[in-house]
Design a protein around this motif. Sequence first.
Motif, short mmCIF file in Angstrom:
data_model
loop_
_atom_site.label_atom_id
_atom_site.label_comp_id
_atom_site.label_asym_id
_atom_site.label_seq_id
_atom_site.Cartn_x
_atom_site.Cartn_y
_atom_site.Cartn_z
N LEU B 82 -35.99 19.34 -114.72
CA LEU B 82 -35.79 18.23 -113.78
C LEU B 82 -35.03 18.74 -112.57
CD1 LEU B 82 -34.63 15.47 -116.29
CD2 LEU B 82 -36.96 15.98 -115.52
N LEU B 83 -35.27 18.12 -111.41
CA LEU B 83 -34.49 18.47 -110.23
C LEU B 83 -33.18 17.68 -110.31
CD1 LEU B 83 -37.26 18.40 -107.46
CD2 LEU B 83 -36.48 20.31 -108.87
N PRO B 84 -32.05 18.39 -110.44
CA PRO B 84 -30.79 17.69 -110.70
C PRO B 84 -30.34 16.81 -109.53
CG PRO B 84 -30.43 20.06 -110.45
CD PRO B 84 -31.90 19.85 -110.47
N TRP B 85 -30.88 17.09 -108.32
CA TRP B 85 -30.44 16.29 -107.16
C TRP B 85 -31.32 15.05 -106.95
CZ3 TRP B 85 -31.90 21.42 -107.07
CH2 TRP B 85 -33.22 21.67 -106.68
N ARG B 86 -32.31 14.87 -107.79
CA ARG B 86 -33.16 13.69 -107.64
C ARG B 86 -32.89 12.71 -108.78
NH1 ARG B 86 -38.94 13.93 -105.28
NH2 ARG B 86 -38.75 15.43 -103.59
N LEU B 126 -29.01 9.84 -112.23
CA LEU B 126 -29.22 11.26 -112.00
C LEU B 126 -29.33 11.97 -113.36
CD1 LEU B 126 -26.66 11.98 -109.14
CD2 LEU B 126 -29.15 12.15 -108.99
#
Lengths: 274, 257
Positions: B82-86, B126
């Motif tokens: 997963l993209l941690p900033w999304r 998040l």
Amino acid sequence: MPEPDVRGAGGVADGSATIAFRGGGFQPQPRRLVPFIVFVLVIGLWQAASWRGWLPDLFMPSPWQIVGAFGDMLHSGTLTRHVGASLSRIALGWLFGTTAGLAVGLAMGIFSVARAGGLPVVSALFPIPKIALLPLFILWFGIGEPSKVATIGFGVFFPTVIAAYTACDSVPRNLIRMGQSFGLPAHAIVWKIVVPGAMPGILAGFRITASIALILVVAAEMIGAEYGIGAFILSAGNLMQTDQLLAGVTLLSLLGLAVSTVLGAVERIVLRWR
Amino acid sequence: MDLRLDGITHRYDGLLVLDGIDLLIRDGETVAIIGPSGCGKSTLLGIVGGLLRPSAGTVRTIGKPRADSLNPFTYVFQDFALLPWRSVAANVALALEHHPLPRAERQARIKAALGLTGLGDFADALPRQLSGGMRQRVGLARALVVRPAVLLLDEPLSALDAQTRELLMEDLLAIWARERSTRLYVTHNLDEAARLADRVVVLSRRPGRIREIVSIDVPVAERLSASALPVIAAVRDRLWALIRDEARVAEREVQHA
């Protein structure tokens, strides 16, 4: 062996013993008062030593005298003029160096050709103390602002390049594979995965380049400038106005603190996801 | 759309990890792939989805994938990726952003995928705020939102604790009852294979070859019923018997990497 007697736990007569605690420690705890106490103590001892006459005023003025010099600068308007000159050089140089550094560094992080071509150049030029190039920049651009801005920009450029491309390397490969597996086009992988993933490393680089910019602006202003904190400190030294000299040095400390506070705030906003 | 693997062979720097895998996977079927460590299970999955180029052999599709599939071969990763900033919803949206979809359909797809995985109330969270199980649900939602023809699950529950794994297995069965796609499920967990798959492909120790294919004669829809338990237990024992000796040898092997 006798049955353990629970009721007697902690007692003496039955030969039982409480297990001594041996954990804890080795973990920094907040101590809110200690920082203030130490700070006040250091300044206080310094001031006391000055009052007592242990420190000659001419070579080591007291904190109070430095505050006085500060006040004079503030009233006469020299403070704003010097700080303004230094700040505008830092801002311009840092902006140029960072913009170019990010462009080159990200390119080196993403494209193998840019990496292979850029790395030897960066490795060769990075170790040069950039102030050594100021005389050359003065020949090219004259003694005025551009040569100072160029020195700062150049000094900021290389650490930014290195921070940016190593930050690209630290982006987890599995995220890039994920992007590929969903058919993301290459530019989307760069902008949606690589660049945001590299932000922590890039911002850490900003802290380094900000301090480099501060060093270089002072050095450049000492070599040739009418205004600026570096020029002010140098001329104060030449006139043996040590209180003013140290006021200038204090100013640098405050400036550095202010810059790091701003960067800290930027990090908190940009890296909120961490 | 059926899937045909012909003579898939793969080497890493001369080390043979997969040797001549032939396999026909029918449309809508769930095939688990198990085998001792280092037998090339994940490599095989990488090859099927086009993330790895095999040293030899081909993967072919027979027939057309479902029309609404935006990304026919879609992975669910062991480490979630997963993209941690999304946010949760934005991670799911990532899979759609480069496809020209009407805004309404995009939203509807995301909403449906989040609903199917029980993430409806977590759209704005998040990844770091979520447990491992919830993170993998995001990985699942992101995969389902593109309506895959073939879902490639690479040890999807391995990073989870035993209880969470149990819960997610139930959820997977429920999702599979509603979402029709072919599924290729790589795992080292025999229980997952026996409970989730229609067929289990047992690979041998490196170099991975197909040792046996075990069919499980309980429809996936009935896997949670009590009558399925003895069958699943028997399959599990059978798989262990097949794999045990080689697993022991593989465990004692010196790492080549």
